[in-house]
Design a protein around this motif. Sequence first.
Motif, PDB file in Angstrom:
ATOM      1  N   UNK A   1     -23.514  -3.772   5.409  1.00 23.27           N
ATOM      2  CA  UNK A   1     -23.511  -3.192   6.754  1.00 23.27           C
ATOM      3  C   UNK A   1     -24.741  -3.577   7.560  1.00 23.27           C
ATOM      4  N   UNK A   2     -25.858  -3.879   6.916  1.00 18.66           N
ATOM      5  CA  UNK A   2     -27.077  -4.221   7.652  1.00 18.66           C
ATOM      6  C   UNK A   2     -27.072  -5.658   8.155  1.00 18.66           C
ATOM      7  N   UNK A   3     -26.108  -6.470   7.737  1.00 11.60           N
ATOM      8  CA  UNK A   3     -25.975  -7.837   8.232  1.00 11.60           C
ATOM      9  C   UNK A   3     -24.823  -7.904   9.222  1.00 11.60           C
ATOM     10  N   UNK A   4     -25.096  -8.402  10.412  1.00 10.15           N
ATOM     11  CA  UNK A   4     -24.062  -8.509  11.430  1.00 10.15           C
ATOM     12  C   UNK A   4     -23.197  -9.737  11.181  1.00 10.15           C
ATOM     13  N   UNK A   5     -22.095  -9.803  11.907  1.00  6.80           N
ATOM     14  CA  UNK A   5     -21.219 -10.971  11.802  1.00  6.80           C
ATOM     15  C   UNK A   5     -21.939 -12.243  12.258  1.00  6.80           C
ATOM     16  N   UNK A   6     -22.775 -12.109  13.243  1.00  7.82           N
ATOM     17  CA  UNK A   6     -23.544 -13.259  13.707  1.00  7.82           C
ATOM     18  C   UNK A   6     -24.535 -13.720  12.640  1.00  7.82           C
TER      19      UNK A   6
ATOM     20  N   UNK B   1     -24.509 -17.479  10.991  1.00  8.54           N
ATOM     21  CA  UNK B   1     -25.715 -18.316  10.987  1.00  8.54           C
ATOM     22  C   UNK B   1     -26.139 -18.688   9.572  1.00  8.54           C
ATOM     23  N   UNK B   2     -26.004 -17.760   8.641  1.00  4.55           N
ATOM     24  CA  UNK B   2     -26.365 -18.060   7.254  1.00  4.55           C
ATOM     25  C   UNK B   2     -25.463 -19.130   6.669  1.00  4.55           C
ATOM     26  N   UNK B   3     -24.178 -19.056   6.935  1.00  2.99           N
ATOM     27  CA  UNK B   3     -23.256 -20.086   6.429  1.00  2.99           C
ATOM     28  C   UNK B   3     -23.531 -21.443   7.076  1.00  2.99           C
ATOM     29  N   UNK B   4     -23.865 -21.430   8.352  1.00  2.22           N
ATOM     30  CA  UNK B   4     -24.175 -22.685   9.022  1.00  2.22           C
ATOM     31  C   UNK B   4     -25.429 -23.324   8.432  1.00  2.22           C
ATOM     32  N   UNK B   5     -26.467 -22.530   8.190  1.00  6.19           N
ATOM     33  CA  UNK B   5     -27.703 -23.061   7.632  1.00  6.19           C
ATOM     34  C   UNK B   5     -27.537 -23.525   6.194  1.00  6.19           C
TER      35      UNK B   5
END
Length: 536
Positions: free
Chosen positions: A232-237, A241-245
């Motif tokens: 819950x503390x990680x947003x969809x954005x 961004x994590x997957x892109x990096x």
Amino acid sequence: MTTFDQPSKIKNLFICCLCPPRVLRLWTCRRPRTRRNLLVGTACVIYLGFLVSQVGHVLPQHRGHRKISSRSLQDAAQTPFLGIPLDGTLSPPNFQEPHLGSNGTLLPPNVVYITLRSKRSKPANIRGTVKPKRRKKHATPLSYGKHFPKAAFMGQEEAFAQQLGRATRAAGTTRTAIVLEARKHQLDDHRHKGTAIRERGHRRPGGISGAIKAQPQPEESNIRIYSESSPSWLSKEDILNMRMLADSEIESIQEIPSHKAVLVVFAGGPSATGTACDQGHCGIIKRPLDMSEVFAFHLDRILGLNRSLPSVSRRSEFFQDGQACPVILWDSSLSPTDNNTHSSVRLTWGRYQQLLKQRCWQNGKVPKAEWGCTEIHHHEWSKMALFDFLLQIYNRLDRNCCGFKPLKEDSCVQQGLKLKCSDQDAVDLTHIVQRRHDRRHLAFIDNKGFFDRNEDNLDFKILQGINEFPESAVSVLRSQRLREKLLQSLFLDKIYWESQGGRKGIEKLIDVIERRSKILLTYINAHGAKVLPMNE
């Protein structure tokens, strides 16, 4: 064999013949009928009945054995041979079940059962049951501007081609062909990289290199989410961004000597570098020594601060010989900074302490001009101080390491700043950065933390002048669920989890943060600091 050839049956008949006279004698004598005589007589009668029943059962069965004996060899010859296993798995016979011949008659139990136990050898490694050893890939270290000889690539091409032909003729399997074909594609990637780097050598320093082919995308993402939803503390954005990096292919690279880092442009965005970075398709790759920035990102989200930039771990043959390195999202909305303090707002330690006393912009009040306030909200300093204390980030508020005893590896010792603590009010703060469209809030950059600092050598100068702390962060520290959330959050980053030694290594880092959080809570109670909601 007749009935009289068996000793047990002869004995039974002899007793049967002798028993009736004895019984009559007991009953016809003139002795008084005592209880003893009555018991003996009753026992003899019961035994006599038992003998009669046994004799009647044995005689018909003996007649059947005579019929079986003439055909026993024929039945044994017709019985198929059941192989005896040599591994000791033969079960013992069941003596309670009768053995039947081919015509349904009983067979005498005259078979000897032998259990063979052979010496077990070490079981062979069956294909598919033993995890194969991974072959180490010796990646060529990337030094920018270096020319790779073309002859070396051509020689490797011929070697791969010959190996591909021999393997195809010998095995002919699809699996071998696929593996060798992948290795050939890796060689093509090396050749394209060499071409891009040669082109880079003829350009002016700081220019973006040409197109660079990265390795193919892995079948499984390095950001692993096995549940239906992310924490819950990680947003969809944040997840995007994590997957892109972590997973996107690298289009081009650019060295940033001042930051000791590399700017990379990922595939999927516009071809122009400036446009790609403006749309969030760029990242900064730092050294493996800065891996704590990944931990800092997850801690920032768990505490509800949301001030640091998304960061993941990644391996690539383009840098650091394939070692895991932190990759931080390039945020084009950050305000420009100077080269000395790397800050968008120039502040010294003395002025910073004056701003804390004025409580600028708190409760929506516009500060007076003579107060000398900046556009930064007062609560931002409380969030930054709490965050920096837990990770012991001294570069922002204690650049000269005046609040603790530094090590030889610390930058303040290497730059000789430790000796300049006499006039601390004149020391500049560093990495104080805002966003262009949001001047009230800070963005935490360069969040390299230190986990090797003992509890008796913590930098409490970071907390000086802070009398209020964010409620969202303090509630997490008091809930005793910080460990659980950190484990759940850091597990998402597969490369970071493995590079730190799995759960055992991650637990050691969390132990350090938990001890510091207890010290911080004690500090808050001892100094009477307020815990306020800071979600303006």
